[in-house]
Motif scaffolding. Structure first.
Motif, PDB file in Angstrom:
ATOM      1  N   ILE A   1      19.641 -50.180 -39.003  1.00  5.23           N
ATOM      2  CA  ILE A   1      18.521 -49.871 -37.920  1.00  5.23           C
ATOM      3  C   ILE A   1      19.250 -48.892 -36.991  1.00  5.23           C
ATOM      4  O   ILE A   1      18.414 -48.125 -36.761  1.00  5.23           O
ATOM      5  N   SER A   2      20.135 -49.225 -36.741  1.00  8.91           N
ATOM      6  CA  SER A   2      20.778 -48.522 -35.543  1.00  8.91           C
ATOM      7  C   SER A   2      21.248 -47.005 -36.031  1.00  8.91           C
ATOM      8  O   SER A   2      20.934 -46.095 -35.577  1.00  8.91           O
ATOM      9  N   GLN A   3      21.590 -46.842 -37.280  1.00  4.05           N
ATOM     10  CA  GLN A   3      21.911 -45.641 -38.136  1.00  4.05           C
ATOM     11  C   GLN A   3      20.633 -44.756 -38.204  1.00  4.05           C
ATOM     12  O   GLN A   3      20.584 -43.589 -38.152  1.00  4.05           O
ATOM     13  N   LYS A   4      19.395 -45.528 -38.339  1.00  2.19           N
ATOM     14  CA  LYS A   4      18.197 -44.875 -38.627  1.00  2.19           C
ATOM     15  C   LYS A   4      17.578 -44.398 -37.170  1.00  2.19           C
ATOM     16  O   LYS A   4      16.660 -43.607 -37.213  1.00  2.19           O
ATOM     17  N   THR A   5      18.416 -44.662 -36.136  1.00  2.00           N
ATOM     18  CA  THR A   5      17.884 -43.963 -34.847  1.00  2.00           C
ATOM     19  C   THR A   5      18.733 -42.764 -34.584  1.00  2.00           C
ATOM     20  O   THR A   5      18.600 -42.086 -33.400  1.00  2.00           O
ATOM     21  N   GLU A   6      19.954 -42.289 -35.358  1.00  2.71           N
ATOM     22  CA  GLU A   6      20.707 -41.367 -35.026  1.00  2.71           C
ATOM     23  C   GLU A   6      20.430 -40.120 -35.868  1.00  2.71           C
ATOM     24  O   GLU A   6      19.601 -39.988 -36.967  1.00  2.71           O
TER      25      GLU A   6
ATOM     26  N   PRO B   1      19.864 -35.850 -36.393  1.00  2.00           N
ATOM     27  CA  PRO B   1      19.060 -34.708 -36.231  1.00  2.00           C
ATOM     28  C   PRO B   1      17.705 -35.137 -36.294  1.00  2.00           C
ATOM     29  O   PRO B   1      16.865 -34.712 -35.883  1.00  2.00           O
ATOM     30  N   ASN B   2      17.394 -35.957 -37.331  1.00  2.00           N
ATOM     31  CA  ASN B   2      16.092 -36.218 -37.869  1.00  2.00           C
ATOM     32  C   ASN B   2      16.089 -37.911 -37.947  1.00  2.00           C
ATOM     33  O   ASN B   2      15.814 -38.343 -39.057  1.00  2.00           O
ATOM     34  N   PRO B   3      15.969 -38.669 -36.891  1.00  4.54           N
ATOM     35  CA  PRO B   3      16.121 -40.080 -36.862  1.00  4.54           C
ATOM     36  C   PRO B   3      14.582 -40.534 -37.427  1.00  4.54           C
ATOM     37  O   PRO B   3      13.664 -39.788 -37.090  1.00  4.54           O
ATOM     38  N   VAL B   4      14.804 -41.358 -38.156  1.00  2.00           N
ATOM     39  CA  VAL B   4      13.483 -42.301 -38.798  1.00  2.00           C
ATOM     40  C   VAL B   4      12.957 -43.158 -37.941  1.00  2.00           C
ATOM     41  O   VAL B   4      11.880 -43.282 -37.675  1.00  2.00           O
ATOM     42  N   LEU B   5      13.794 -43.834 -36.867  1.00  2.86           N
ATOM     43  CA  LEU B   5      13.329 -44.681 -35.761  1.00  2.86           C
ATOM     44  C   LEU B   5      13.556 -44.157 -34.420  1.00  2.86           C
ATOM     45  O   LEU B   5      14.608 -43.377 -34.403  1.00  2.86           O
ATOM     46  N   PRO B   6      12.749 -44.336 -33.356  1.00  2.00           N
ATOM     47  CA  PRO B   6      12.884 -43.954 -32.236  1.00  2.00           C
ATOM     48  C   PRO B   6      14.333 -44.610 -31.518  1.00  2.00           C
ATOM     49  O   PRO B   6      14.592 -45.775 -31.752  1.00  2.00           O
ATOM     50  N   SER B   7      15.126 -43.781 -30.798  1.00  2.59           N
ATOM     51  CA  SER B   7      16.232 -44.247 -30.153  1.00  2.59           C
ATOM     52  C   SER B   7      16.096 -45.174 -28.909  1.00  2.59           C
ATOM     53  O   SER B   7      16.952 -45.771 -28.501  1.00  2.59           O
ATOM     54  N   TRP B   8      14.705 -45.231 -28.555  1.00  2.00           N
ATOM     55  CA  TRP B   8      14.475 -46.144 -27.476  1.00  2.00           C
ATOM     56  C   TRP B   8      14.664 -47.567 -27.829  1.00  2.00           C
ATOM     57  O   TRP B   8      14.955 -48.493 -27.005  1.00  2.00           O
TER      58      TRP B   8
ATOM     59  N   LEU C   1      17.294 -48.839 -28.816  1.00  2.00           N
ATOM     60  CA  LEU C   1      18.474 -49.254 -28.576  1.00  2.00           C
ATOM     61  C   LEU C   1      18.688 -49.544 -27.052  1.00  2.00           C
ATOM     62  O   LEU C   1      19.531 -50.271 -26.634  1.00  2.00           O
ATOM     63  N   SER C   2      17.858 -48.869 -26.459  1.00  2.00           N
ATOM     64  CA  SER C   2      17.729 -49.064 -24.941  1.00  2.00           C
ATOM     65  C   SER C   2      16.748 -49.815 -24.449  1.00  2.00           C
ATOM     66  O   SER C   2      16.555 -49.865 -23.068  1.00  2.00           O
ATOM     67  N   HIS C   3      15.929 -50.446 -25.103  1.00  2.00           N
ATOM     68  CA  HIS C   3      14.589 -51.350 -24.700  1.00  2.00           C
ATOM     69  C   HIS C   3      14.990 -52.333 -23.648  1.00  2.00           C
ATOM     70  O   HIS C   3      15.959 -53.058 -24.268  1.00  2.00           O
ATOM     71  N   THR C   4      14.523 -52.307 -22.887  1.00  2.00           N
ATOM     72  CA  THR C   4      14.417 -53.651 -21.917  1.00  2.00           C
ATOM     73  C   THR C   4      13.127 -54.370 -21.807  1.00  2.00           C
ATOM     74  O   THR C   4      12.316 -53.582 -21.294  1.00  2.00           O
TER      75      THR C   4
END
Length: 113
Positions: free
Chosen positions: A24-29, A31-38, A40-43
């Motif tokens: 999942i972490s890799q899918k947020t990284e 140039p064309n991420p599949v998952l949103p980077s938020w 990782l930082s969601h609170t």
């Protein structure tokens, strides 16, 4: 989101499946991420828990290290609604386990004598 309101990364951390957490972490990284980077930082708004707080409730403890490495550095020392960092939550949650292990070691030492 699952039925408890957890996003896919929170639910995966809760399940303890480190391979899926890394995928999942890799899918947020990139140039064309599949998952949103938020992810990782969601609170959580109500409890102020970060991904690291979720990981701090898990065994084995190396879950903590893997999650800490992928989340934004500014969130590592974030406090939850109880004003506790993830490290403090981990220490509290595992205090009994440490006590049991210490007692078992003492018993083993006494049996060997």
């Amino acid at each position: 989101m699952d039925t408890r309101g957890r996003n896919v990364l929170q639910a995966t951390i809760k399940s303890g499946n480190l391979e899926i957490v890394e995928i999942i972490s890799q899918k947020t990284e990139g140039p064309n991420p599949v998952l949103p980077s938020w992810l990782l930082s969601h609170t959580e708004s109500r409890t102020r828990r970060t991904l690291l707080h979720f990981a701090s409730e898990r065994i084995p403890p190396d879950t903590d290290d893997k999650v800490q490495g992928m989340m934004p550095k500014e969130l590592i020392y974030s406090q939850n609604e109880e004003r506790k960092t993830a490290q403090e939550v981990f220490s509290e949650n595992h205090k009994q386990m440490v006590k049991r292990c210490k007692n078992q070691l003492m018993e083993m030492r006494n049996v060997g004598n």
